[in-house]
Design an enzyme around this catalytic site. Sequence first.
Site, PDB file in Angstrom:
ATOM      1  N   TYR A  22      -4.060  -3.804   3.598  1.00 17.24           N
ATOM      2  CA  TYR A  22      -2.925  -3.182   3.480  1.00 17.24           C
ATOM      3  C   TYR A  22      -1.804  -3.916   4.251  1.00 17.24           C
ATOM      4  O   TYR A  22      -0.951  -3.502   4.080  1.00 17.24           O
ATOM      5  CB  TYR A  22      -3.094  -1.841   3.770  1.00 17.24           C
ATOM      6  CG  TYR A  22      -4.030  -1.058   2.713  1.00 17.24           C
ATOM      7  CD1 TYR A  22      -3.758  -1.035   1.537  1.00 17.24           C
ATOM      8  CD2 TYR A  22      -5.460  -0.712   3.285  1.00 17.24           C
ATOM      9  CE1 TYR A  22      -4.816  -0.393   0.505  1.00 17.24           C
ATOM     10  CE2 TYR A  22      -6.154   0.076   2.428  1.00 17.24           C
ATOM     11  CZ  TYR A  22      -5.879   0.138   1.146  1.00 17.24           C
ATOM     12  OH  TYR A  22      -6.903   0.729   0.488  1.00 17.24           O
ATOM     13  N   ASN A  71       2.955   4.678  -6.035  1.00 15.50           N
ATOM     14  CA  ASN A  71       1.499   4.265  -5.234  1.00 15.50           C
ATOM     15  C   ASN A  71       1.041   5.479  -5.197  1.00 15.50           C
ATOM     16  O   ASN A  71       1.198   6.074  -4.004  1.00 15.50           O
ATOM     17  CB  ASN A  71       1.661   3.342  -4.076  1.00 15.50           C
ATOM     18  CG  ASN A  71       0.662   2.692  -3.565  1.00 15.50           C
ATOM     19  OD1 ASN A  71      -0.531   3.410  -4.051  1.00 15.50           O
ATOM     20  ND2 ASN A  71       0.525   1.611  -2.996  1.00 15.50           N
ATOM     21  N   HIS A  77      -7.325   6.790  -9.398  1.00 14.04           N
ATOM     22  CA  HIS A  77      -8.742   6.897  -9.786  1.00 14.04           C
ATOM     23  C   HIS A  77      -9.339   8.221 -10.301  1.00 14.04           C
ATOM     24  O   HIS A  77     -10.271   7.983 -10.798  1.00 14.04           O
ATOM     25  CB  HIS A  77      -9.479   6.095  -8.951  1.00 14.04           C
ATOM     26  CG  HIS A  77      -9.008   4.966  -8.401  1.00 14.04           C
ATOM     27  ND1 HIS A  77      -8.385   3.409  -8.765  1.00 14.04           N
ATOM     28  CD2 HIS A  77      -8.414   4.799  -6.845  1.00 14.04           C
ATOM     29  CE1 HIS A  77      -7.771   2.822  -7.925  1.00 14.04           C
ATOM     30  NE2 HIS A  77      -7.983   3.591  -6.855  1.00 14.04           N
ATOM     31  N   ASP A  84      -0.933  13.386 -16.048  1.00 12.48           N
ATOM     32  CA  ASP A  84      -0.313  14.094 -17.417  1.00 12.48           C
ATOM     33  C   ASP A  84       1.120  14.544 -16.764  1.00 12.48           C
ATOM     34  O   ASP A  84       2.001  14.665 -17.535  1.00 12.48           O
ATOM     35  CB  ASP A  84      -0.982  15.483 -17.188  1.00 12.48           C
ATOM     36  CG  ASP A  84      -2.511  15.750 -17.745  1.00 12.48           C
ATOM     37  OD1 ASP A  84      -2.453  14.490 -18.448  1.00 12.48           O
ATOM     38  OD2 ASP A  84      -2.990  16.688 -18.003  1.00 12.48           O
ATOM     39  N   HIS A  97       0.286  -0.890  -6.409  1.00 10.04           N
ATOM     40  CA  HIS A  97      -0.801  -0.997  -5.372  1.00 10.04           C
ATOM     41  C   HIS A  97      -0.600  -2.182  -4.704  1.00 10.04           C
ATOM     42  O   HIS A  97      -0.248  -3.349  -5.055  1.00 10.04           O
ATOM     43  CB  HIS A  97      -2.047  -1.134  -5.943  1.00 10.04           C
ATOM     44  CG  HIS A  97      -2.441   0.080  -6.761  1.00 10.04           C
ATOM     45  ND1 HIS A  97      -2.566   1.378  -6.455  1.00 10.04           N
ATOM     46  CD2 HIS A  97      -2.227   0.217  -8.337  1.00 10.04           C
ATOM     47  CE1 HIS A  97      -2.545   2.307  -7.620  1.00 10.04           C
ATOM     48  NE2 HIS A  97      -2.244   1.439  -8.583  1.00 10.04           N
ATOM     49  N   LEU A  98      -0.806  -2.163  -3.204  1.00 17.47           N
ATOM     50  CA  LEU A  98      -0.829  -3.142  -2.321  1.00 17.47           C
ATOM     51  C   LEU A  98      -1.942  -4.089  -2.319  1.00 17.47           C
ATOM     52  O   LEU A  98      -1.504  -5.420  -2.457  1.00 17.47           O
ATOM     53  CB  LEU A  98      -0.693  -2.680  -0.957  1.00 17.47           C
ATOM     54  CG  LEU A  98       0.523  -1.854  -0.486  1.00 17.47           C
ATOM     55  CD1 LEU A  98       0.517  -0.395  -0.672  1.00 17.47           C
ATOM     56  CD2 LEU A  98       1.142  -2.192   0.744  1.00 17.47           C
ATOM     57  N   SER A  99      -3.039  -3.524  -2.616  1.00 18.66           N
ATOM     58  CA  SER A  99      -4.133  -4.584  -2.972  1.00 18.66           C
ATOM     59  C   SER A  99      -4.514  -4.901  -4.504  1.00 18.66           C
ATOM     60  O   SER A  99      -4.158  -4.013  -5.066  1.00 18.66           O
ATOM     61  CB  SER A  99      -5.530  -3.959  -2.174  1.00 18.66           C
ATOM     62  OG  SER A  99      -6.003  -2.680  -2.977  1.00 18.66           O
ATOM     63  N   ARG A 108     -12.419   1.713  -7.843  1.00 21.41           N
ATOM     64  CA  ARG A 108     -10.959   1.247  -7.754  1.00 21.41           C
ATOM     65  C   ARG A 108     -10.495   0.555  -9.070  1.00 21.41           C
ATOM     66  O   ARG A 108      -9.062   0.444  -9.128  1.00 21.41           O
ATOM     67  CB  ARG A 108     -10.808   0.541  -6.615  1.00 21.41           C
ATOM     68  CG  ARG A 108     -10.836   1.432  -5.286  1.00 21.41           C
ATOM     69  CD  ARG A 108     -10.341   0.752  -4.060  1.00 21.41           C
ATOM     70  NE  ARG A 108     -11.032   1.190  -2.875  1.00 21.41           N
ATOM     71  CZ  ARG A 108     -10.464   2.462  -2.127  1.00 21.41           C
ATOM     72  NH1 ARG A 108      -9.616   3.131  -2.814  1.00 21.41           N
ATOM     73  NH2 ARG A 108     -11.247   2.989  -0.942  1.00 21.41           N
TER      74      ARG A 108
END
Length: 148
Positions: A22, A71, A77, A84, A97-99, A108
């Site tokens: 991260y 994020n 997940h 919703d 997402h950072l990764s 993931r």
Amino acid sequence: MKILLLNGPNLNLLGRREPGIYGTRSFDEYLPELREAFPHFELEYFQSNHEGELIDKLHEVGFSYHGVVLNAGGYTHTSVALADAIAAIGTPVVEVHLSNLHAREEFRQRSLIGRNCIGSISGFKLESYKLALHYFDGQRPKRVGFKV
């Protein structure tokens, strides 16, 4: 344009949490850089480790803001409720997402929220937020005509 930067669980630990994945900067350290790069945006930042608070925030801004950069962390997940909430609001949401999720564990690699977002950006560490803001920047109304 009003844009909400919305971070989910454990993102308050950026800079200290698994820096190999991260990075070493906190979001609070990065936020001034975003504000400087996009001075024409009114950027609001909110982070929570609680799913209901994230949903409440989406409901609060979801019909008045121009965009949300989300994020959702681990809720990406697992949270049908967050998916919703995104579907229920009128404000467009970009998932970040950072990764690189596709290079991570199998669980993931599946996003429950992505289908309700206008797009997804992952793998560029904190720059993922800047890429999302570039999308909204391209959506701004442009002045047409000659300068006087």
